[in-house]
Scaffold this motif. Sequence first.
Motif, PDB file in Angstrom:
ATOM      1  N   ASP A   1     -47.138  13.235 -16.170  1.00 44.64           N
ATOM      2  CA  ASP A   1     -47.069  11.905 -16.767  1.00 44.64           C
ATOM      3  C   ASP A   1     -46.764  10.865 -15.696  1.00 44.64           C
ATOM      4  OD1 ASP A   1     -45.452   9.591 -17.974  1.00 44.64           O
ATOM      5  OD2 ASP A   1     -46.339  10.526 -19.735  1.00 44.64           O
ATOM      6  N   GLY A   2     -47.525   9.786 -15.679  1.00 45.18           N
ATOM      7  CA  GLY A   2     -47.360   8.732 -14.676  1.00 45.18           C
ATOM      8  C   GLY A   2     -45.979   8.109 -14.696  1.00 45.18           C
ATOM      9  N   GLU A   3     -45.409   7.906 -15.867  1.00 52.80           N
ATOM     10  CA  GLU A   3     -44.067   7.320 -15.956  1.00 52.80           C
ATOM     11  C   GLU A   3     -43.033   8.243 -15.332  1.00 52.80           C
ATOM     12  OE1 GLU A   3     -42.593   5.403 -19.488  1.00 52.80           O
ATOM     13  OE2 GLU A   3     -44.654   5.028 -20.168  1.00 52.80           O
ATOM     14  N   LEU A   4     -43.189   9.540 -15.539  1.00 51.21           N
ATOM     15  CA  LEU A   4     -42.270  10.504 -14.957  1.00 51.21           C
ATOM     16  C   LEU A   4     -42.330  10.446 -13.432  1.00 51.21           C
ATOM     17  CD1 LEU A   4     -40.297  12.886 -15.216  1.00 51.21           C
ATOM     18  CD2 LEU A   4     -42.298  14.389 -15.362  1.00 51.21           C
TER      19      LEU A   4
ATOM     20  N   ASN B   1     -35.952   6.876  -8.514  1.00 51.38           N
ATOM     21  CA  ASN B   1     -34.685   7.571  -8.280  1.00 51.38           C
ATOM     22  C   ASN B   1     -34.526   7.955  -6.822  1.00 51.38           C
ATOM     23  OD1 ASN B   1     -33.873   7.383 -10.943  1.00 51.38           O
ATOM     24  ND2 ASN B   1     -34.725   9.372 -11.510  1.00 51.38           N
ATOM     25  N   ARG B   2     -35.590   8.453  -6.218  1.00 53.21           N
ATOM     26  CA  ARG B   2     -35.541   8.842  -4.809  1.00 53.21           C
ATOM     27  C   ARG B   2     -35.274   7.619  -3.931  1.00 53.21           C
ATOM     28  NH1 ARG B   2     -40.556  12.228  -2.902  1.00 53.21           N
ATOM     29  NH2 ARG B   2     -39.898  13.444  -4.701  1.00 53.21           N
ATOM     30  N   LEU B   3     -35.901   6.507  -4.252  1.00 54.98           N
ATOM     31  CA  LEU B   3     -35.694   5.270  -3.496  1.00 54.98           C
ATOM     32  C   LEU B   3     -34.261   4.782  -3.640  1.00 54.98           C
ATOM     33  CD1 LEU B   3     -36.874   2.973  -1.782  1.00 54.98           C
ATOM     34  CD2 LEU B   3     -37.560   1.862  -3.904  1.00 54.98           C
ATOM     35  N   GLN B   4     -33.727   4.849  -4.855  1.00 57.02           N
ATOM     36  CA  GLN B   4     -32.341   4.430  -5.076  1.00 57.02           C
ATOM     37  C   GLN B   4     -31.379   5.308  -4.307  1.00 57.02           C
ATOM     38  OE1 GLN B   4     -32.074   4.515  -9.345  1.00 57.02           O
ATOM     39  NE2 GLN B   4     -32.857   2.413  -9.578  1.00 57.02           N
ATOM     40  N   GLN B   5     -31.628   6.614  -4.277  1.00 55.85           N
ATOM     41  CA  GLN B   5     -30.755   7.528  -3.534  1.00 55.85           C
ATOM     42  C   GLN B   5     -30.805   7.223  -2.045  1.00 55.85           C
ATOM     43  OE1 GLN B   5     -32.109  11.431  -4.629  1.00 55.85           O
ATOM     44  NE2 GLN B   5     -30.664  11.604  -6.338  1.00 55.85           N
ATOM     45  N   GLN B   6     -31.970   6.944  -1.522  1.00 65.47           N
ATOM     46  CA  GLN B   6     -32.095   6.618  -0.109  1.00 65.47           C
ATOM     47  C   GLN B   6     -31.377   5.308   0.213  1.00 65.47           C
ATOM     48  OE1 GLN B   6     -36.297   6.643   0.719  1.00 65.47           O
ATOM     49  NE2 GLN B   6     -36.383   8.871   0.895  1.00 65.47           N
TER      50      GLN B   6
END
Length: 83
Positions: A64-67, A74-79
């Motif tokens: 799913d594109g939204e997923l 989330n990965r960007l926020q963690q970085q």
Amino acid sequence: MSLSLTPEIEQRIAQQLNQGGYQSADEVILAALELLDKREQYLAELRQQIEIGESQIQQGKVTDGELVFNRLLNRLQQQTEDS
């Protein structure tokens, strides 16, 4: 082979010659045909990729594109937090 060119095409060829990038009308036409070949190759490759994608969809091999987008966010926020 003999070609009949419209005045508009003749003008476009003349513009290319006047800009100095080509030495003859034949060179202009050859360059245009080479671009046409590249375009046709690109479209053929694109059609092939679409066929592969459609096959993967039919087999249920999709995410799913939204997923995917949420995972990337989330990965960007963690970085950002780790920096």
